[in-house]
Design a protein around this motif. Structure first.
Motif, mmCIF file in Angstrom:
data_model
loop_
_atom_site.group_PDB
_atom_site.id
_atom_site.type_symbol
_atom_site.label_atom_id
_atom_site.label_comp_id
_atom_site.label_asym_id
_atom_site.label_seq_id
_atom_site.Cartn_x
_atom_site.Cartn_y
_atom_site.Cartn_z
ATOM 1 N N GLY A 460 0.812 -1.206 0.000
ATOM 2 C CA GLY A 460 0.000 0.000 0.000
ATOM 3 C C GLY A 460 0.847 1.258 0.000
ATOM 4 O O GLY A 460 0.319 2.355 0.164
ATOM 5 N N ASP A 461 2.160 1.111 -0.166
ATOM 6 C CA ASP A 461 3.035 2.278 -0.205
ATOM 7 C C ASP A 461 2.626 3.213 -1.337
ATOM 8 O O ASP A 461 2.231 2.764 -2.408
ATOM 9 C CB ASP A 461 4.489 1.848 -0.458
ATOM 10 C CG ASP A 461 5.084 1.151 0.743
ATOM 11 O OD1 ASP A 461 4.312 0.577 1.524
ATOM 12 O OD2 ASP A 461 6.324 1.166 0.883
ATOM 13 N N GLU A 462 2.773 4.519 -1.078
ATOM 14 C CA GLU A 462 2.555 5.489 -2.141
ATOM 15 C C GLU A 462 3.861 6.226 -2.399
ATOM 16 O O GLU A 462 4.694 6.341 -1.512
ATOM 17 C CB GLU A 462 1.485 6.503 -1.729
ATOM 18 C CG GLU A 462 0.095 5.922 -1.689
ATOM 19 C CD GLU A 462 -0.947 6.968 -1.341
ATOM 20 O OE1 GLU A 462 -1.073 7.946 -2.089
ATOM 21 O OE2 GLU A 462 -1.619 6.796 -0.321
ATOM 22 N N MET A 463 4.042 6.689 -3.627
ATOM 23 C CA MET A 463 5.252 7.435 -3.938
ATOM 24 C C MET A 463 4.909 8.688 -4.741
ATOM 25 O O MET A 463 3.847 8.784 -5.340
ATOM 26 C CB MET A 463 6.259 6.566 -4.686
ATOM 27 C CG MET A 463 6.991 5.607 -3.753
ATOM 28 S SD MET A 463 8.164 4.544 -4.574
ATOM 29 C CE MET A 463 9.468 5.687 -4.944
ATOM 30 N N ASN A 464 5.839 9.631 -4.741
ATOM 31 C CA ASN A 464 5.619 10.903 -5.429
ATOM 32 C C ASN A 464 6.474 10.992 -6.676
ATOM 33 O O ASN A 464 7.566 10.430 -6.733
ATOM 34 C CB ASN A 464 6.000 12.065 -4.523
ATOM 35 C CG ASN A 464 5.367 11.952 -3.173
ATOM 36 O OD1 ASN A 464 4.201 11.593 -3.079
ATOM 37 N ND2 ASN A 464 6.141 12.201 -2.136
ATOM 38 N N LEU A 465 5.976 11.726 -7.640
ATOM 39 C CA LEU A 465 6.692 11.895 -8.890
ATOM 40 C C LEU A 465 6.700 13.377 -9.250
ATOM 41 O O LEU A 465 5.686 14.062 -9.088
ATOM 42 C CB LEU A 465 5.961 11.083 -9.970
ATOM 43 C CG LEU A 465 6.577 11.020 -11.338
ATOM 44 C CD1 LEU A 465 6.647 9.584 -11.772
ATOM 45 C CD2 LEU A 465 5.751 11.813 -12.321
ATOM 46 N N HIS A 466 7.849 13.874 -9.647
ATOM 47 C CA HIS A 466 7.974 15.288 -9.990
ATOM 48 C C HIS A 466 8.545 15.417 -11.391
ATOM 49 O O HIS A 466 9.458 14.686 -11.753
ATOM 50 C CB HIS A 466 8.905 16.000 -9.014
ATOM 51 C CG HIS A 466 8.416 15.953 -7.604
ATOM 52 N ND1 HIS A 466 7.624 16.932 -7.072
ATOM 53 C CD2 HIS A 466 8.593 15.031 -6.636
ATOM 54 C CE1 HIS A 466 7.333 16.612 -5.818
ATOM 55 N NE2 HIS A 466 7.918 15.468 -5.530
ATOM 56 N N VAL A 467 8.038 16.364 -12.154
ATOM 57 C CA VAL A 467 8.519 16.542 -13.526
ATOM 58 C C VAL A 467 9.374 17.798 -13.607
ATOM 59 O O VAL A 467 8.858 18.905 -13.453
ATOM 60 C CB VAL A 467 7.335 16.659 -14.506
ATOM 61 C CG1 VAL A 467 7.851 16.686 -15.930
ATOM 62 C CG2 VAL A 467 6.365 15.528 -14.305
ATOM 63 N N PRO A 468 10.676 17.651 -13.823
ATOM 64 C CA PRO A 468 11.529 18.838 -13.981
ATOM 65 C C PRO A 468 11.093 19.593 -15.226
ATOM 66 O O PRO A 468 10.776 18.993 -16.250
ATOM 67 C CB PRO A 468 12.938 18.279 -14.159
ATOM 68 C CG PRO A 468 12.870 16.841 -13.830
ATOM 69 C CD PRO A 468 11.448 16.411 -13.966
ATOM 70 N N GLN A 469 11.069 20.939 -15.148
ATOM 71 C CA GLN A 469 10.492 21.728 -16.220
ATOM 72 C C GLN A 469 11.533 22.371 -17.135
ATOM 73 O O GLN A 469 11.208 22.826 -18.209
ATOM 74 C CB GLN A 469 9.594 22.815 -15.629
ATOM 75 C CG GLN A 469 8.396 22.240 -14.893
ATOM 76 C CD GLN A 469 7.367 21.673 -15.844
ATOM 77 O OE1 GLN A 469 6.839 22.360 -16.701
ATOM 78 N NE2 GLN A 469 7.097 20.385 -15.715
ATOM 79 N N SER A 470 12.786 22.445 -16.696
ATOM 80 C CA SER A 470 13.772 23.112 -17.543
ATOM 81 C C SER A 470 14.790 22.116 -18.080
ATOM 82 O O SER A 470 14.981 21.043 -17.519
ATOM 83 C CB SER A 470 14.493 24.205 -16.751
ATOM 84 O OG SER A 470 15.328 23.627 -15.791
#
Lengths: 879, 79
Positions: A460-470
């Motif tokens: 049930g672990d959740e993880m985060n994702l980030h999108v670099p913009q430059s």
């Protein structure tokens, strides 16, 4: 926008003087009411329109700007009588204590005064950081009974928290009013103020006593209009209303010439309100409460702690271009990849500038729009206008109007670089860069080998994702943060990413000597692991052709790779037979061929220094290691999948003979404990050094019982078949241990609390089932049964006692170590290793003259050592 | 009072006061001002034993489990 940049050289803190407060104020607030009957702000009230705008569409009365532009403007309240600023109460006390009440000079003899002024001057030049030391000393030294300048007798000052001062006269204590305090502070000459550690230009001591109170702009304390149309004011506004109301009453009473007593009462009330306005958790006074009984959240509470402005809004800002969902495993992804659900991919975007090379592609994306996957959500024209593609106009026309220099915010798609993170982010491998693979369904998918660095599982672990913009951010992420660049951990000086669980079992089963595969099986395995190339000649040609698992593994190793090591299954014999190891635990890889030995945890496992994986990364680079993990590891999984790997309860069943032997051992142990207790009761027990007689008995009993459990476990493992899956997992290090097996099959053994047998419960006994004073094994938490044989109720109870302690311990440990980690990070975050090998702070202060005293980067070391001489010799000699 | 020589104790590292030239050299080596070195108080037992005065720089040679011998410097400040 970016026309002029300036760098901040220094920041100086001071106190706000009454003049400054009046100067920055746009309105003197005199009315406690906020709005009139028509719902309009009252002039001179707390919601005066000159304080700034909060409702959209209005213009600020002071600066003429609208909501976003107007910064808000301060007002002020003229206090009828001065009040102590509770935050400076301690400083005021120290200053009062060390100065003359009459002339304001520091109570030092003239010689001392000379000496310290000279010292202070010198220090200001050479060690400005140490000036406070002189101040401390001066304050400690001022014990004169008589002022050396005006000759007046001095009285002792008493400070009563939070804001009251008394003067000790022979007739009794006299309370000092804030006005009196302020006049005393005013008398102190500038040169003396300097000796007391303040800079009189920006912080005169009398400014610590407030005569004017600044009123923050209305944007700092916005009122909320509820659905019912009722206005609800901010806590700060409430508090300010209280202050104004009392202030006005005080003013009226003074003007009307009310009795001193009434004025003093009101004055004290004003002091209370101002104190709680700054900090509603001031010790020694009751917190100001809302009508509902909830304590008010005033200035200090807004800033303090985890939910305060600093930790919650400045260090912990929320970000755009991020996603969070449940994770699940996918062994068919590369370790560098992350599976992103289609729905997520259609929301997260990357701005891509249109060039003549990509214009056709971009047009296609715009035509697809926001709902079809490789699409786009927005277009930004060179004039800065954003075009929303969500509302279906004629997207085709928009696509046609696309030109070079436009920016398209396109969906993320396969191959894009994103950052992937799992909390708690304890080390740098908690945030790594992955390449996107857009997949159906709704979870993030990741390769199982990256579970250890994230410390992730799939319960049930959740993880985060980030999108670099430059472009810069993406390039940096790709080069520095990509998963394969993080295989080697600075924690071990070994790989942190590697095989776990089934990979290890599979590798062991595949590389065992008795694994012989037909042409079909080999083909199936290799096609599954993306192998491209020739099939090696079979190891056995007659009567039928057969390949060994070792041959298959060799296909994925570099052709000049050499390695010698011992596997986890190694029995650690006194005399090592090396190649002829009966357990096939001596691993030899020569010229990329696995000659002998099985692969298991020690050879390919995560977090194992000096393993094949470690050597691959160090000697051949991360690309080779990544390829090995993506291809060979899949071989192991395919193999174990095809073969099947399972356990059932009857496989952990022991024959009657074994059970009898175990029972004998445990009975013997029980006899021994009885004997020990007998000896103890007879008073013949020999005391161990540093222990009481009782402790001696306890340790001896514990020893005996522990020994018995171990022996029982040994017997149990003798009767286990070599093919037993649980045993294979324990031996190869895939999961579980021999002790776990012993618990299941033989005997669970002694349960403990705080490292001792279980004594708590009733007086002189643990449970009412036993006689008082019974010291036997059974009465103190020894579990005779194995899990499989089932625990009896008493044993079960003891077992859950031990189990509960474990749970509580982990809960306590995580919170404690979390706090420790936080403090360490706060202390160390701005240190860096410079090119000259020193570790310095941002302002150039040297912390270490050589990083770690030896200048070795543990991530690039061999298990902490800069060079591995053994390996070098081996390489030279081996060739 | 018989004075105890702290440097005779095994846990106390060796230390010396640097000469003006050595300090200059050190400053050039790291490109720093003296104040950017870690500080040590004059009242520290080691400074007292060495007789170091504020403004001096002392060199400390300690045994290190990882590097054999590690060298550190301290800038002496009053107190």
């Amino acid at each position: 926008m970016s026309s002029l940049t300036k760098s901040i050289k220094s920041i100086k803190f001071g106190l706000l003087s009454p003049e400054e407060i009046r100067k920055m104020s746009v309105v003197n607030i005199v009315t406690a009411d906020t709005y009139d009957e028509d719902g309009l702000p009252i002039d001179g009230g707390l919601m005066d329109r000159r304080l700034g705008v909060i409702d959209p569409g209005q213009k600020c009365q002071t600066c003429g700007n609208r909501v976003g532009q107007c910064p808000g403007h301060f007002g002020h309240i003229e206090l009828a009588r001065p009040v102590i600023h509770s935050g400076f109460a301690k400083n005021i006390f120290l200053i009062l204590k060390s100065t003359c009440w009459n002339c304001g000079r520091i109570l030092l003899t003239k010689e001392d005064y000379e000496k310290y002024s000279r010292l202070m001057k010198k220090y200001k030049e050479r060690w400005p950081h140490l000036c406070y030391k002189i101040t401390d000393k001066i304050i400690k030294k001022t014990k004169l009974q008589e002022c050396p300048y005006c000759g007046r007798k001095q009285y002792k000052i008493k400070f009563e928290k939070p804001t009251t001062y008394y003067e000790e006269h022979p007739e009794g204590n006299i309370k000092l009013t804030p006005s009196e305090v302020r006049t005393r502070l005013e008398k102190i000459p500038d040169q003396d103020v300097e000796l007391l550690g303040l800079d009189p230009n920006v912080a005169r001591p009398e400014w610590m006593v407030l005569t004017v109170l600044p009123v923050p702009p209305s944007s700092v304390r916005p009122s909320i209009t509820l659905e019912s149309g009722v206005r609800s004011e901010d806590d700060l506004t409430h508090k300010l209303v209280d202050i104004i109301r009392i202030n006005e009453r005080l003013k009226e009473n003074i003007d009307a010439g009310a009795p001193q007593l009434i004025i003093e009462d009101l004055w004290e009330l004003l002091q209370y309100h101002v104190t709680t306005y700054f900090d509603n958790e001031t010790s020694g006074i009751p917190p100001a409460r809302h009508r509902s009984g909830r304590p008010l959240r005033t200035i200090a509470q807004r800033l303090k702690g985890k939910e305060g402005r600093f930790r919650s809004n400045l260090s912990g800002k929320r970000v755009d271009f991020s996603a969070r969902t449940v994770i699940s495993p996918d062994p068919y992804l590369s370790i560098n990849e992350v599976g992103v659900p289609l729905d997520v991919a259609k929301i997260l975007t990357i701005p891509e500038r249109v060039t003549k090379l990509n214009i056709q592609e971009m047009k296609k994306l715009i035509e697809n729009g926001p709902d079809i996957h490789p699409g786009a959500n927005y277009i930004i024209r060179p004039d800065g206008r954003r075009i929303d593609l969500r509302f279906p106009k004629d997207r085709k026309a928009i696509a046609e109007s696309l030109d070079i220099g436009y920016i398209v915010e396109r969906h993320i798609r396969d191959g894009d670089i994103v950052l992937f993170n799992r909390q708690p982010s304890l080390h740098r491998m908690s945030i790594m860069a992955h390449k996107v693979r857009v997949l159906p369904y709704k979870t993030f998918r990741l390769n199982l080998c990256v579970c250890p660095p994230y410390n992730a599982d799939f319960d049930g672990d959740e993880m985060n994702l980030h999108v670099p913009q430059s472009e810069e951010a993406r390039a940096e992420a790709l080069i520095l943060m990509l998963v394969q660049e993080q295989i080697l951990s600075p924690r071990y000086g070994g790989p942190i990413i590697g095989a776990i669980q089934d990979y290890i079992s599979g590798a062991y089963l595949l590389t065992r000597k008795d694994t012989l595969l037909t042409r079909e099986e080999v083909s199936q395995l290799l096609i599954n692991s993306n192998y491209e190339g020739e099939l090696p000649p079979p190891a056995i040609k007659e009567p039928e052709e057969r390949w060994t698992g070792k041959q298959l593994v060799s296909l994925f190793l570099p052709k000049d790779f050499n390695f010698v090591g011992r596997a986890n299954v190694c029995n650690k014999c006194d005399y090592c037979k090396k190649e002829d190891c009966p357990y096939d635990a001596y691993v030899i890889i020569r010229n990329g061929l696995l000659i002998s030995g099985v692969l298991d945890k020690k050879i390919i496992g995560a977090g194992q220094p000096e393993s094949v994986l470690h050597r691959l990364v160090k000697d051949y680079g991360t690309d080779v290691a990544k390829e090995f993990m993506d291809k060979a590891f899949r071989l192991f999984l395919t193999f174990i999948d095809g073969k099947g790997f399972t356990i059932g309860i009857d496989e952990e069943e022991l024959p009657r003979e074994a059970k009898d032997r175990i029972r004998v051992i445990i009975e013997e142990a029980e006899q021994k404990t009885m004997k020990l207790i007998q000896i103890y009761n007879d008073g013949l027990l020999e005391r161990l050094p540093g222990r009481t007689l009782e402790e001696t008995l306890e340790t001896k009993i514990m020893q005996v019982l522990e020994e018995a459990r171990e022996k029982a476990g040994e017997i149990a493992s003798q009767y286990l078949s070599e093919k037993n899956s649980a045993l294979i997992m324990a031996r190869t290090g895939a999961r579980g241990s021999l002790m776990n097996l012993a618990h299941i099959m033989a005997c669970v053994g002694q349960q403990s609390i705080r490292g001792e047998r279980i004594h708590r419960g009733y007086y002189n006994r643990s449970l009412p089932h036993f006689k008082p004073g019974d010291l036997g094994a059974k009465a103190h938490g020894f579990v005779y049964s194995s899990y499989k044989d089932r625990l009896n109720p008493i044993e079960f109870f003891f077992h859950s006692m031990g189990g509960r302690e474990g749970l509580v311990d982990t809960a306590v440990r995580t919170s404690q170590s979390g706090y420790m980690q936080r403090r360490l990070i706060n202390a160390l975050q701005d240190l860096r290793a410079e090119y000259d090998g020193t570790v310095r702070t941002t302002n150039g202060l040297v912390v270490q003259f050589k990083y770690g005293e030896d200048g070795v980067d543990p991530a690039k070391s061999d298990h902490g050592k800069a060079v591995n001489i053994d390996k070098i010799i081996e390489k030279m000699m081996g060739a | 009072m018989s004075k105890f020589d702290i440097f005779k104790h095994e846990l106390v590292p060796k230390a010396v006061v640097l000469s003006k030239e050595e300090v200059e050299e050190l400053r050039r080596l790291y490109g720093i001002r003296k104040e950017q070195l870690p500080w040590i108080r004059r009242s520290d037992p080691m400074c007292r034993a060495l007789g170091a005065k504020p403004g001096d720089v002392i060199k400390i040679i300690r045994k290190s489990p990882v590097a054999g011998e590690a060298i550190a410097y301290r800038y002496v400040v009053p107190w």
